[in-house]
Design a protein around this motif. Structure first.
Motif, mmCIF file in Angstrom:
data_model
loop_
_atom_site.group_PDB
_atom_site.id
_atom_site.type_symbol
_atom_site.label_atom_id
_atom_site.label_comp_id
_atom_site.label_asym_id
_atom_site.label_seq_id
_atom_site.Cartn_x
_atom_site.Cartn_y
_atom_site.Cartn_z
ATOM 1 N N GLN A 78 47.531 27.470 44.409
ATOM 2 C CA GLN A 78 47.711 26.024 44.516
ATOM 3 C C GLN A 78 47.783 25.413 43.127
ATOM 4 O O GLN A 78 47.212 25.953 42.168
ATOM 5 N N ASP A 79 48.534 24.298 42.978
ATOM 6 C CA ASP A 79 48.724 23.687 41.664
ATOM 7 C C ASP A 79 47.406 23.232 41.023
ATOM 8 O O ASP A 79 47.165 23.446 39.839
ATOM 9 N N GLU A 80 46.524 22.700 41.851
ATOM 10 C CA GLU A 80 45.257 22.227 41.324
ATOM 11 C C GLU A 80 44.449 23.378 40.751
ATOM 12 O O GLU A 80 43.829 23.268 39.689
ATOM 13 N N LEU A 121 49.735 39.650 34.781
ATOM 14 C CA LEU A 121 48.970 40.889 34.566
ATOM 15 C C LEU A 121 49.895 42.089 34.366
ATOM 16 O O LEU A 121 49.648 42.963 33.541
ATOM 17 N N PHE A 122 51.018 42.160 35.143
ATOM 18 C CA PHE A 122 51.928 43.307 35.034
ATOM 19 C C PHE A 122 53.219 42.887 34.368
ATOM 20 O O PHE A 122 54.024 42.173 34.946
ATOM 21 N N ASP A 133 40.290 32.726 33.557
ATOM 22 C CA ASP A 133 40.441 32.740 35.021
ATOM 23 C C ASP A 133 41.408 33.830 35.437
ATOM 24 O O ASP A 133 42.154 34.351 34.612
ATOM 25 N N PHE A 134 41.413 34.138 36.685
ATOM 26 C CA PHE A 134 42.241 35.206 37.224
ATOM 27 C C PHE A 134 42.820 34.709 38.529
ATOM 28 O O PHE A 134 42.132 34.659 39.544
ATOM 29 N N LEU A 135 44.099 34.325 38.515
ATOM 30 C CA LEU A 135 44.689 33.705 39.696
ATOM 31 C C LEU A 135 45.638 34.679 40.379
ATOM 32 O O LEU A 135 46.398 35.387 39.715
ATOM 33 N N ILE A 153 47.533 35.593 35.714
ATOM 34 C CA ILE A 153 48.085 35.422 37.058
ATOM 35 C C ILE A 153 48.654 36.764 37.467
ATOM 36 O O ILE A 153 49.162 37.527 36.635
ATOM 37 N N THR A 154 48.548 37.071 38.768
ATOM 38 C CA THR A 154 49.041 38.377 39.210
ATOM 39 C C THR A 154 49.499 38.310 40.649
ATOM 40 O O THR A 154 49.058 37.456 41.421
ATOM 41 N N GLY A 155 50.402 39.228 40.985
ATOM 42 C CA GLY A 155 50.876 39.328 42.361
ATOM 43 C C GLY A 155 49.902 40.124 43.209
ATOM 44 O O GLY A 155 49.859 40.011 44.431
#
Lengths: 220, 987
Positions: A108-110, A56-57, A101-103, A82-84
């Motif tokens: 987790q890998d799954e 994201l950043f 999606d927004f992780l 993906i974001t911190g």
């Protein structure tokens, strides 16, 4: 269609980039990594199937901006962010713009893999639909104007006799046109023809008019 | 017509042929008409001629012409004679006889006159007139008459006796000569010219006279008289007129007037008028002739006498004029002193000598002599007058020179010369003399004398100047040195001609040059003596020697400066001796002064000592009492110890308090015995110092009191000699509390810094979490990937090893982040080390990295390489930069991404200092807050504590640097940190 889906990884942190790539490779998924959004924009092939994993950043051009840039260029890409930071406002914006999606790191890998698979599947589906529609349109394009005219009347549910009357010809001629059009469209039955034409919106978009003898197709 | 001939001939004298012939013709014509006139004036019937002009005309012509012309004239007269006489019917023999007699008369008269008077006959000279009267008017007719009468008798022509005839002819010829010859001879250009040039009054007089002459002549000679009653006086009537002419007019006029009277008288008589008609014609003729001759002779003589006298006067006058001119030219005057009458007069005065008593020449003689004497110069008066009188007395020629003073005050030199004149008996009667103006000569003489003297003097001067050991020189009034003697030339090597305005100046020492030149100019202006001492370069030896230069002006009578004469004397030895003497004297004086001062000082010290001692004795008691008080009540702990071992003699109350011992307990004990020093080395230091210099100042010492508590003290001490025994006074100040306070303050500040750090870290917590998240994510992902690889068979161990390596790296990275965080959070002591400032900046930026990205802030680094290392605490400096970063982020909050720029620039500045600017593009610092920006508890943030910048400033200050805030021209603020680097020490 036979192309292998590729996951495009974009992250400024090389360690993360390498780890994610490795995880995807372990699952047998093809990966291409980019350490900056600019590099990605410059190198990626829109025709290739797959999805994008975006931090994201990012310096200079952050993930959301990249997403907008892709949309603007007419490229349909399913994106997994993906974001911190669990930034709600940013995630909402991303989802609105069509993110898969927004992780939030660490994940987790799954969780990650399912998101990727989901995205790839969506992409695959979308591409299939696009290809089917394209094939129907190609077949439709092989029709003569008379055949297409007859076809329109047919899908509108009119009888051969009615069509002949409308078009000012005999029923036999209509029959010949009808048979040829169905052959060209690769359908065996009237029901199948109707379904095909419905896919490209021909059926719903067809209007019959006694005044106008032309039928407009929405070819896009 | 006779008049015309005369000047013509007179003007001649050349050898022209025409003129004698013309003269001869004229003579012939004149002769003829003369004869006619003679006939006309003849009494008829007897040929008694009263006036017979031809002879006289001939005589006149001969007198006027040169002798060699005479024959021609006589030859021409013959035809005229014949022509005239033929008419009278005279026989030829008679004619020739008369001609011969006539010629003889003319020749006799002319030759005789020519013999006695070779020059022209003049009628203004008595001698000439006398000779004329005798030779021409008397002798010639006298002789020729004999011849004439003889011819008459021979021809038997005349009647009457011989003597009667002779008498008639004689008188008629005499009268004719008297009447005509003078007129002919005087009728010349000079006389006519003088008449023409006569002034108006003279002409008037002439007219008057002419009228009078004619009138009287008519009255006397033409008028008819009744019978023979002729008043005898009437004959004298013409005389005054004639005398008038003789006295007043020239001889020509006189002669002409006589001719006129003669003609009138004879004409009157011939006509029968006038006074001469009384008797027979012969008598009448005789009486007329006698009357006229009687008049003519004195008249001519008188006229001549008058003329001669007039001429003499004129000549005298001219002479006098000449003399006057000569005297004037010679600047002379004459004088004449009548000795007997004692009259002095100087009639012939030269105009240039106005003062010689000329105006008084008619006055009293004494006065004249006196005035002459007065005019003399007072110095010469006596001598001159004595010389004149002596010359008169001794009858000697006088000569003397004297001066006279003219009324205008001018003085003139005169040379007087005189001679004495005697009378018949050789008695001095008068003295004549001249005075000559010899002023010019005198002046010339004086000048010549002066010049000679000057030349001689100059020569003498030069000789003298050249033989002098000094430099002698002379200068013009304008300061131009135009002479210097041989000595100067020898010294400088300059030629004699090489003098001039400032030719001497280069030889003067540069230090003295200005002074010498200034004084010289001043002397020129003031005319005062010039005196200067200066060093002069002697080119031969190339050394400077001291010279005393002096110059005095020479003035003329009017006081104007004519020249300057100067000398320059070598005073080098004198000067050196003087200098040596001066130094010696200085030295002596100084020593005497020193000795005196020493004595004075010693005396003063002695006095002071005596006084002091007296006071001290008195004060000691007071002092002792005072000391005892001070000792007891001092706020510092004090102890007195004695002896080598330091046995305590006394302690004060404070000492008891500090150490907790009672006085009684410690007196007599040594410090060591009591174990008062916490460290052995403190004791040794005290001991060493007290031994070395006898005193200890502000030594920090830790002591132990009775309760075994260690206390910080400052120790001061003084070794004294109390009654021969070495004693030591120790003053101990307890600074334990102060130290405590200081440590506490430091602690507090440290805590504050830590707190501030914590705040900053808190503000950056998001970023830090991200920094930690990254490696954690990497680790997790790698680990899970490894797990998946492990499930495969065969297991790719290489891949696994690679993954594990990455996991280790990520872990280290996480550890590093945590370490830094810990460092920031820790309350550790600052650790000073050499730091690269750029590295510290990078570390701070790494900590804030995620935050900056999240805030979309672009960071620009302009860090200069080669900055010197900084000796400081890493964490504290990071804290400073983090503070600034956070502040910048806050300031740019809400800006568009293109207005979010954070710039770090570093560089070296002078003195080995490093400089770091942290610039943002935020809202900047408000003007009213910029001064309080670094104050504690000052904040512009809503939740700020107001510590950040004040702590930052304290940290920078601890590192020996400073921090300042500046608003950027284009917006935003810059915080500038200056820190000293270790290069500074090197440089």
């Amino acid at each position: 269609m036979s192309a292998v889906p590729i996951v495009f990884l974009v992250d400024d942190d090389p360690a993360i980039l390498k780890a994610l790539a490795r995880l995807l490779q372990a699952e047998g998924i093809a990966v291409r990594t980019f350490n900056s959004p600019d590099a990605f924009l410059a190198q990626h092939d829109p025709a290739a199937p797959g999805c994008v994993v975006l931090d994201l950043f990012l310096p200079h051009l952050n993930g959301l901006a990249l997403q907008h840039a892709l949309l603007a260029s007419g490229c349909e890409r399913y994106i997994v962010f993906i974001t911190g930071h669990g930034d709600i406002a940013a995630s909402v914006e991303a989802m609105k713009a069509g993110a898969v999606d927004f992780l939030t790191k660490p994940f987790q890998d799954e969780q990650f893999l399912s998101a990727i698979r989901n995205a790839i599947a969506k992409d695959w589906l979308a591409r299939n639909v696009r290809m089917e529609l394209q094939s129907i349109r190609q077949r439709l394009a092989t029709l003569t104007p008379r055949e297409r005219e007859v076809l329109q009347h047919v899908v509108a549910g009119r009888l051969n006799k009615q069509i002949a009357a409308d078009l000012g010809t005999v029923e036999k001629t209509i029959k010949v046109h009808r048979a040829r059009a169905m052959e060209k469209m690769g359908v065996a039955s009237l029901a199948e023809l109707v379904r095909v034409t419905m896919r490209i919106g021909l059926g719903t978009a067809t209007r019959y008019s006694s005044e106008s003898k032309t039928v407009s197709f929405d070819a896009s | 017509m006779d008049k015309e001939a005369a000047p013509w001939i007179e003007a001649g004298g050349g050898k022209l042929d025409v003129r004698p012939i013309a003269a001869a013709v004229l003579v012939g014509v004149g002769y003829y008409f003369g004869t006619m006139v003679g006939f006309a004036l003849t009494f008829q019937p007897k040929p008694i001629s009263i006036l017979w002009p031809p002879n006289s005309i001939l005589l006149g012509a001969l007198l006027l012409t040169p002798a060699n012309w005479w024959w021609l004239l006589l030859l021409c007269a013959l035809p005229a004679h014949l022509a005239a006489q033929m008419q009278s019917g005279v026989p030829a023999t008679m004619l020739m006889g008369w001609f011969i007699s006539n010629c003889s008369e003319a020749l006799i008269g002319a030759a005789a006159v020519r013999k006695f008077i070779p020059e022209r006959l003049r009628f203004d000279s008595i001698r000439h007139v006398s000779l004329f009267l005798f030779l021409c008017a008397f002798l010639a007719p006298f002789l020729s008459s004999f011849l004439d009468v003889a011819f008459v008798r021979l021809a038997d022509w005349g009647q009457g006796s011989y003597w009667q005839l002779w008498r008639m002819r004689f008188f008629s010829n005499v009268l004719a000569i008297l009447a005509f010859v003078p007129v002919l001879l005087t009728c010349n250009r000079n006389n006519l010219a003088s008449m023409r040039k006569a002034p108006f009054l003279r002409r008037l007089e002439s007219c008057l006279w002419a009228c009078a002459l004619l009138a009287i002549s008519f009255v006397v000679f033409i008028s008819e008289y009744e019978g023979n009653k002729i008043p005898p006086l009437i004959l004298y009537a013409p005389l005054p007129i004639l005398f008038w002419a003789a006295v007043q007019f020239n001889s020509f006029t006189v002669c002409l007037s006589f001719l006129a009277i003669t003609c009138l008288a004879i004409w009157g008589a011939v006509q029968g008028h006038g006074p001469f008609v009384a008797s027979s014609p012969a008598d009448n003729a005789l009486s007329i002739q006698l009357f006229l001759i009687g008049v003519a002779v004195p008249l001519l003589l008188l006229s001549a006498a008058v003329q001669e006298r007039r001429r003499a006067q004129e000549a005298l006058h001219r002479k006098q004029e000449k003399l006057k001119l000569a005297l004037a030219a010679a600047r002379m005057s004459t004088w004449d002193w009548d000795i007997q009458e004692s009259k002095g007069m100087e009639p012939h005065e030269s105009e240039c000598l106005p003062n010689s008593g000329n105006s008084d020449s008619d006055g009293d003689g004494d006065a004249n002599l006196k005035s002459f004497s007065r005019s003399l110069h007072p110095d010469d008066r006596m001598a001159t007058m004595q010389a004149i009188t002596r010359a008169a007395r001794e009858d000697a020629p006088y000569e003397g020179e004297f001066r006279i003073v003219q009324p205008n005050g001018a003085i003139r030199w005169m040379l007087g010369k005189g001679a004495v004149l005697h009378d018949e008996v050789h008695c001095p009667v008068r003295m004549l003399g001249v005075n000559v103006d010899i002023t010019d000569r005198k002046h010339a003489e004086a000048t010549a004398r002066e010049e000679a003297a000057l030349r001689e003097s100059e020569a003498r001067f030069r000789q003298m100047a050249n033989s002098m050991p000094q430099i002698v020189w002379a200068a013009r009034p304008d300061g131009h040195v135009d002479y210097a003697n041989r000595r100067w030339q020898e010294l400088t090597g300059l030629k004699e001609t090489q003098t001039g305005d400032e030719s001497w100046l280069p030889f003067v020492h540069p230090d003295d040059r200005q002074r010498a030149a200034d004084r010289w100019r001043a002397a020129m202006q003031s005319g005062q003596m010039y005196q200067v001492e200066c060093r002069v370069l002697i080119p031969r030896s190339s050394e400077y020697r001291w010279y005393l230069a002096r110059a005095l002006p020479a003035r003329d009578e009017t006081g104007n400066i004519v020249r300057w004469y100067g000398t320059s004397t070598d005073i080098d030895d004198q000067k050196k001796a003087e200098h040596a003497l001066y130094e010696m004297r200085e030295d002596l004086e100084r020593r005497v002064e020193e000795r005196t001062a020493e004595l004075c000082r010693a005396n003063a010290i002695l006095k002071a000592e005596i006084e002091e001692r007296r006071k001290a004795e008195e004060a000691e008691r007071i002092s002792e009492a005072r000391f005892a008080r001070v000792f007891r009540l001092s706020p510092d702990a004090m102890s007195i110890s004695c002896g080598v071992e330091g046995r305590i003699v006394d302690v004060n109350d404070r000492w008891e308090n500090l150490f907790g011992y009672q006085r009684e307990e410690v007196i007599g004990m040594t410090v060591r015995q009591l174990g008062l020093y916490a460290n052995e080395k403190d004791f040794l230091a005290v001991l060493e110092r007290s031994r070395a210099c006898g005193c200890i100042r502000n030594l920090e010492v830790e002591i132990i009191d009775k309760s075994k508590t260690v206390r910080q003290t400052i120790f001061s001490g003084e070794a004294i000699n109390d009654g021969g025994e070495p004693c030591f006074i120790a003053i101990i100040r307890d600074i334990t509390e102060q130290r405590q306070a200081k440590v506490e303050a430091q602690q507090q500040r440290k805590q504050l810094a830590h707190l501030s750090r914590a705040v900053v870290v808190g503000e950056l917590s998001g970023a830090l979490a991200h920094e930690l998240n990254q490696p954690l994510t990497a680790i997790l992902t790698n680990a899970q990937a490894a797990q998946r690889f492990m499930t495969r068979s065969p297991v790719n161990l290489e891949e696994i090893s690679d993954i594990l390596g990455d996991i280790v790296d990520a872990d280290k990275r996480a550890g590093e982040v945590i370490r830094r965080l810990r460092a920031l959070f820790m309350k550790g002591e600052p650790t000073l080390q050499l730091l690269d400032l750029n590295e510290v900046v990078h570390e701070a930026l790494d900590l804030a990295h995620s935050d900056l990205i999240r805030r979309k802030i672009t960071v620009t680094l302009k860090l200069a390489s080669g900055l010197g290392p900084i000796y400081g605490d890493r964490v504290q400096l990071q804290q400073v930069f983090l503070n600034l970063i956070v502040n910048a982020c806050e300031a740019m909050n809400g800006n568009t991404p293109d207005r979010c720029r954070l710039t770090f620039s570093s560089g070296s500045i002078a003195n080995g200092n490093a400089l770091i600017d942290v610039s943002d593009t935020g809202h900047g610092i408000a003007a009213d807050t910029i001064d309080r920006l670094f104050d504690s508890f000052f904040t512009t943030k809503v939740h700020g504590l107001g510590f950040g910048l004040s702590i930052s400033r304290a940290i920078v200050a601890e590192h020996g640097g400073r921090i300042e805030a500046i608003n950027n021209p284009g917006g935003g603020a810059t915080f500038r940190i200056t820190l000293p680097t270790q290069l500074r020490g090197l440089s």
